[in-house]
Design a protein around this motif. Structure first.
Motif, short mmCIF file in Angstrom:
data_model
loop_
_atom_site.label_atom_id
_atom_site.label_comp_id
_atom_site.label_asym_id
_atom_site.label_seq_id
_atom_site.Cartn_x
_atom_site.Cartn_y
_atom_site.Cartn_z
N ILE A 19 0.87 -1.19 0.00
CA ILE A 19 0.00 0.00 0.00
C ILE A 19 0.90 1.24 0.00
O ILE A 19 2.06 1.17 0.40
CB ILE A 19 -0.95 0.03 1.22
CG1 ILE A 19 -0.17 0.03 2.54
CG2 ILE A 19 -1.95 -1.13 1.16
CD1 ILE A 19 -1.02 0.37 3.75
N GLU A 20 0.32 2.34 -0.43
CA GLU A 20 1.07 3.60 -0.51
C GLU A 20 0.51 4.59 0.50
O GLU A 20 -0.72 4.65 0.68
CB GLU A 20 0.84 4.21 -1.89
CG GLU A 20 1.92 3.97 -2.89
CD GLU A 20 1.68 4.85 -4.11
OE1 GLU A 20 2.51 5.74 -4.35
OE2 GLU A 20 0.67 4.65 -4.80
N ILE A 21 1.38 5.36 1.08
CA ILE A 21 0.92 6.41 2.00
C ILE A 21 1.51 7.77 1.60
O ILE A 21 0.82 8.79 1.62
CB ILE A 21 1.31 6.08 3.46
CG1 ILE A 21 0.55 4.83 3.94
CG2 ILE A 21 1.03 7.26 4.38
CD1 ILE A 21 0.82 4.43 5.37
N ASP A 22 2.77 7.76 1.18
CA ASP A 22 3.53 9.02 1.02
C ASP A 22 2.81 10.10 0.20
O ASP A 22 2.78 11.26 0.63
CB ASP A 22 4.92 8.73 0.43
CG ASP A 22 5.73 7.78 1.31
OD1 ASP A 22 5.13 7.07 2.14
OD2 ASP A 22 6.96 7.77 1.17
N PRO A 23 2.22 9.78 -0.98
CA PRO A 23 1.64 10.88 -1.77
C PRO A 23 0.45 11.54 -1.09
O PRO A 23 0.10 12.68 -1.43
CB PRO A 23 1.17 10.19 -3.06
CG PRO A 23 1.76 8.84 -3.07
CD PRO A 23 2.08 8.48 -1.66
N MET A 24 -0.18 10.82 -0.16
CA MET A 24 -1.38 11.40 0.50
C MET A 24 -0.99 12.41 1.58
O MET A 24 -1.83 13.20 2.01
CB MET A 24 -2.23 10.28 1.11
CG MET A 24 -2.92 9.45 0.04
SD MET A 24 -4.04 8.25 0.72
CE MET A 24 -2.98 6.87 0.98
N ILE A 25 0.27 12.34 2.02
CA ILE A 25 0.69 13.31 3.03
C ILE A 25 1.18 14.54 2.29
O ILE A 25 2.34 14.65 1.88
CB ILE A 25 1.73 12.69 3.99
CG1 ILE A 25 1.03 11.51 4.64
CG2 ILE A 25 2.22 13.74 5.00
CD1 ILE A 25 1.72 10.78 5.67
N THR A 26 0.25 15.45 2.09
CA THR A 26 0.51 16.60 1.21
C THR A 26 1.19 17.75 1.95
O THR A 26 1.80 18.60 1.32
CB THR A 26 -0.81 17.09 0.60
OG1 THR A 26 -1.77 17.27 1.67
CG2 THR A 26 -1.37 16.09 -0.40
N HIS A 27 1.07 17.78 3.27
CA HIS A 27 1.67 18.89 4.03
C HIS A 27 2.23 18.37 5.34
O HIS A 27 1.61 17.55 6.00
CB HIS A 27 0.62 19.98 4.34
CG HIS A 27 0.02 20.58 3.10
ND1 HIS A 27 -0.97 19.96 2.37
CD2 HIS A 27 0.29 21.76 2.47
CE1 HIS A 27 -1.28 20.72 1.33
NE2 HIS A 27 -0.54 21.82 1.37
N THR A 28 3.41 18.89 5.72
CA THR A 28 3.94 18.62 7.06
C THR A 28 4.12 19.97 7.77
O THR A 28 4.55 20.95 7.15
CB THR A 28 5.27 17.85 7.03
OG1 THR A 28 6.16 18.49 6.13
CG2 THR A 28 5.09 16.42 6.60
N LEU A 29 3.77 19.97 9.04
CA LEU A 29 3.73 21.22 9.80
C LEU A 29 4.38 21.02 11.15
O LEU A 29 4.48 19.90 11.64
CB LEU A 29 2.26 21.62 10.05
CG LEU A 29 1.32 21.71 8.84
CD1 LEU A 29 -0.13 21.75 9.32
CD2 LEU A 29 1.64 22.95 8.02
N SER A 30 4.76 22.13 11.78
CA SER A 30 5.19 22.06 13.18
C SER A 30 3.94 22.20 14.05
O SER A 30 2.87 22.61 13.56
CB SER A 30 6.16 23.21 13.48
OG SER A 30 5.46 24.44 13.38
N LEU A 31 4.06 21.91 15.34
CA LEU A 31 2.89 22.05 16.23
C LEU A 31 2.37 23.48 16.22
O LEU A 31 1.16 23.71 16.24
CB LEU A 31 3.25 21.60 17.65
CG LEU A 31 2.09 21.58 18.64
CD1 LEU A 31 1.03 20.55 18.26
CD2 LEU A 31 2.58 21.31 20.07
N ASP A 32 3.30 24.45 16.15
CA ASP A 32 2.88 25.86 16.13
C ASP A 32 2.00 26.19 14.93
O ASP A 32 1.23 27.14 14.96
CB ASP A 32 4.11 26.78 16.13
CG ASP A 32 4.82 26.75 17.46
OD1 ASP A 32 4.13 26.66 18.49
OD2 ASP A 32 6.07 26.76 17.47
N GLU A 33 2.17 25.39 13.86
CA GLU A 33 1.42 25.67 12.61
C GLU A 33 0.15 24.84 12.50
O GLU A 33 -0.46 24.79 11.43
CB GLU A 33 2.31 25.35 11.40
CG GLU A 33 3.57 26.18 11.28
CD GLU A 33 4.49 25.66 10.18
OE1 GLU A 33 4.94 26.47 9.36
OE2 GLU A 33 4.79 24.44 10.16
#
Ligand code: NAD
Ligand code: AHE
Ligand code: ZN
Length: 375
Positions: free
Chosen positions: A341-355
């Motif tokens: 199964i694939e996961i990586d393309p679905m994670i479109t944004h990474t943020l810090s807790l502050d964001e």
């Protein structure tokens, strides 16, 4: 100890990032350092005030991954250093529900979980002034450190990346599990997925895994099409661009031999009760199954003519994709690590807790599939 958390102080208000107190694990509990957490539509649903079980102030978040740092008395199944995924659907393996082998809905701690407290009726979180802050879905992954019951963590392999496998804590397992555990889709099936967001895409990849032939995706947002095609969608319908979505699906699924038409399986991944009705009514007379995944607001009800059921259509629902967390989640992590199964393309944004509030804005704008907060 003190930890940083995004606190939902009030319905409809942005989360507030602050230091909070976290008490250590009591008997049967574990403390986990959360390394990453996804933001699921259900977090937004509760924050918006639409959840009849929504309580404030609380620390939301239920799609995390992290490391056990401390265990309470009597804990035997995990130890400090173990990598885990928190489970909002625990698996005690001893309650009537677990022992029935008919459901994944463990009932050992459901009532206290719904009240935002640990099984002993108290919260481990307080503000720096000493006021209680509630837990959420037994997980509270919007806190860098959190405490969970032992039965609510799945131990997973240590080489799996936290920033991806956190999504298995809800979206991936829910979508794929709805296909495999709940609908039990067979090779060659015709299926429809309403809502091509973080859950719908995982339904699509579940359908592809199960060998479905025709996979119709339905979404109001045309921008969802390319990603959905990547995950196995064969046909796309935008309800705004056709007269009657049910008729469109019935026509698409007709064959020269079968002029009745209708999908073998449909899945609601929107939480909209009107869509749920369409999803039922577009399935095939005699055997069509429609699976409700979407969570509807307080007071909303589904309706259809009973004749739809009399003529063989089946309405079902699924929570956490019917998965038994401690048993199934480590296997899904393996599927990801083995490339099934694939996961990586679905994670479109990474943020810090502050964001983190930006993650909710991106969801509202329809611009993200999954935003993941990295601690
Ligand atoms: P999301 O916001 O990522 O995706 C929703 C999608 O539905 C979007 O692409 C949106 O454009 C589309 N949509 C909205 N209204 C529509 C309509 N009328 N017709 C067609 N498409 C429409 O949300 P998500 O994270 O995928 O979650 C989907 C639903 O599943 C939510 O209600 C969430 O609370 C629920 N959920 C349930 C479970 C469970 O265990 N049952 C688990 C996770 C999420
Ligand atoms: N609290 C809501 C219902 C919310 C709900 O249905 N939650 C799903 C998981 S959504 C995950 O993103 C679930 O597991 N439900 C089963 C359960 O026991 O909560 C309400 O309407 O009261
Ligand atoms: Zn979720």
């Amino acid at each position: 100890m003190r930890t940083r958390a995004a606190v939902a102080v009030q319905a409809g208000k942005p989360l507030e990032i602050m230091e909070v107190n976290l008490e250590g694990p009591r008997a049967g509990e574990v403390m986990v350092e959360i390394k990453a957490t996804g933001i699921c539509h259900t977090d937004e649903f509760t924050l918006s005030g639409a959840d009849p079980e929504g309580l404030f102030p609380a620390i939301l978040g239920h799609e995390g991954a992290g490391v056990v740092v401390e265990v309470g008395a009597g804990v035997t199944s995990v130890k400090p250093g173990d990598h885990v995924i928190p489970l909002y659907t625990p698996e005690c393996r001893a309650c009537p529900s677990c022992l029935s082998q008919k459901t994944n809905l463990c009932t050992a701690i459901r009532s206290t979980q719904g009240q935002g407290v640990m099984p002993d009726g108290t919260s481990r979180f307080t503000t720096l002034d000493g006021d209680p802050i509630l837990h959420y879905m037994g997980c509270s992954t919007f806190s860098n450190y959190t405490v969970l019951p032992e039965i609510a963590v799945a131990k997973v392999r240590e080489d799996a990346p936290f920033d991806k496998i956190c999504y298995i804590g809800c979206g991936v397992t829910t979508g794929i599990g709805a296909v495999i555990n709940t609908a039990k889709v067979e090779i060659g099936a015709k299926a429809v997925v309403f809502g091509l967001g973080g859950i719908g895409l995982n339904v699509l990849q579940g359908l592809r895994l199960a060998g479905a032939d025709m996979i119709i995706g339905v979404d109001l947002n045309n921008d969802k099409k390319p990603m959905a095609e990547h995950f196995g969608m064969t046909h796309f319908i935008n309800p705004k661009e056709c007269e009657n979505v049910v008729q469109e699906i019935v026509n698409l699924t007709k064959t020269p031999f079968d002029q009745i038409g209708g999908a073998d399986y449909s899945f609601d991944c929107t939480g909209n009760v009107k869509v749920m009705r369409d999803a039922l009514e577009c399935t095939h007379r005699g055997w069509g199954q429609s699976i409700i995944i979407g969570v509807a607001p307080s007071g909303a009800v589904i309706e259809t003519r009973p004749f739809q059921l009399v003529t063989g259509r089946v309405w079902k629902g699924t929570a956490f994709g019917g998965a038994r967390g401690r048993t199934d989640v480590p296997k899904i992590v393996d599927w990801y690590m083995d490339g099934k199964i694939e996961i990586d393309p679905m994670i479109t944004h990474t943020l810090s807790l502050d964001e983190i509030n930006k993650g909710f804005d991106l969801m509202h704008a329809g611009e993200s599939i999954r935003s993941v907060v990295l601690y």
